[in-house]
Write a protein that holds these residues in place. Structure first.
Motif, mmCIF file in Angstrom:
data_model
loop_
_atom_site.group_PDB
_atom_site.id
_atom_site.type_symbol
_atom_site.label_atom_id
_atom_site.label_comp_id
_atom_site.label_asym_id
_atom_site.label_seq_id
_atom_site.Cartn_x
_atom_site.Cartn_y
_atom_site.Cartn_z
ATOM 1 N N GLN A 217 0.808 -1.214 0.000
ATOM 2 C CA GLN A 217 0.000 0.000 0.000
ATOM 3 C C GLN A 217 0.846 1.270 0.000
ATOM 4 O OE1 GLN A 217 -2.655 -0.465 3.314
ATOM 5 N NE2 GLN A 217 -3.760 -2.142 2.343
ATOM 6 N N PHE A 218 2.137 1.127 0.115
ATOM 7 C CA PHE A 218 3.022 2.280 0.130
ATOM 8 C C PHE A 218 3.513 2.561 -1.280
ATOM 9 C CE2 PHE A 218 3.188 0.240 4.240
ATOM 10 C CZ PHE A 218 2.964 1.307 5.089
ATOM 11 N N GLN A 219 3.348 3.798 -1.718
ATOM 12 C CA GLN A 219 3.776 4.156 -3.065
ATOM 13 C C GLN A 219 5.295 4.056 -3.157
ATOM 14 O OE1 GLN A 219 2.389 7.934 -4.414
ATOM 15 N NE2 GLN A 219 3.217 7.672 -6.443
ATOM 16 N N SER A 220 5.760 3.391 -4.178
ATOM 17 C CA SER A 220 7.189 3.202 -4.370
ATOM 18 C C SER A 220 7.454 2.858 -5.832
ATOM 19 C CB SER A 220 7.694 2.073 -3.457
ATOM 20 O OG SER A 220 9.101 2.014 -3.490
ATOM 21 N N THR A 221 8.693 2.568 -6.143
ATOM 22 C CA THR A 221 9.064 2.135 -7.489
ATOM 23 C C THR A 221 9.957 0.904 -7.370
ATOM 24 O OG1 THR A 221 11.008 3.576 -7.487
ATOM 25 C CG2 THR A 221 8.988 4.473 -8.446
ATOM 26 N N VAL A 222 10.071 0.170 -8.469
ATOM 27 C CA VAL A 222 10.965 -0.981 -8.498
ATOM 28 C C VAL A 222 12.387 -0.471 -8.263
ATOM 29 C CG1 VAL A 222 11.914 -2.796 -9.987
ATOM 30 C CG2 VAL A 222 9.456 -2.299 -10.022
ATOM 31 N N ASP A 223 13.112 -1.171 -7.419
ATOM 32 C CA ASP A 223 14.476 -0.784 -7.083
ATOM 33 C C ASP A 223 15.336 -0.720 -8.348
ATOM 34 O OD1 ASP A 223 17.400 -1.697 -6.186
ATOM 35 O OD2 ASP A 223 16.388 -0.773 -4.462
ATOM 36 N N THR A 224 16.145 0.306 -8.472
ATOM 37 C CA THR A 224 16.954 0.491 -9.677
ATOM 38 C C THR A 224 17.976 -0.627 -9.880
ATOM 39 O OG1 THR A 224 18.478 1.949 -8.493
ATOM 40 C CG2 THR A 224 16.705 2.994 -9.752
ATOM 41 N N GLN A 225 18.442 -1.252 -8.798
ATOM 42 C CA GLN A 225 19.380 -2.364 -8.964
ATOM 43 C C GLN A 225 18.714 -3.517 -9.704
ATOM 44 O OE1 GLN A 225 22.815 -2.375 -8.109
ATOM 45 N NE2 GLN A 225 22.606 -4.054 -9.574
#
Length: 128
Positions: A106-114
């Motif tokens: 439920q927390f807005q985030s993005t796929v980790d760049t690594q």
């Protein structure tokens, strides 16, 4: 009580006696059958294409302490396969909030760049 009953049926052979339209844990029995039939250890040896297995260490759906080592073992010795475990990432390859349930999503985030960098590198190395 219903969940416990459904889990007991899934763990027993009696699930094979249910019709595809019946549900266990709110999901049609046909889905549960397909999951069993699609187990990776039953088909992975036939796959010759390059394989990249990615796992979030904070994943509560696919377990990093049990499932990830199975993939490592299944792909051991293959030059065209790589397994990567990402500390602190959940099932969505995003930083975990520390919760071990769907509230973590439920927390807005993005796929980790690594993760995206590793995918790009793997594709580049294997498709070029």
């Amino acid at each position: 009580q219903q969940v416990e009953s459904d889990v007991a049926v899934l763990r027993s052979l009696s699930a094979s006696m249910l019709g595809n339209s019946e549900t266990l844990l709110g999901i049609p029995v046909g889905y549960w059958r397909s999951v069993e039939e699609y187990r990776g250890d039953r088909w992975i040896s036939k796959v010759t294409q390059p394989l990249l297995v990615l796992q979030g260490e904070a994943d509560f759906q696919v377990f990093p302490d049990t499932d990830y080592p199975l993939w490592q073992q299944a792909l051991d010795g293959r030059d065209n396969a790589r397994c990567v475990l990402y500390p602190g990432l959940n099932h969505l390859m995003m930083p975990s909030s520390g919760r071990r349930d769907t509230r973590d999503y439920q927390f807005q985030s993005t796929v980790d760049t690594q993760v995206t960098d590793d995918i790009a590198e793997f594709v580049w190395e294997n498709v070029g």
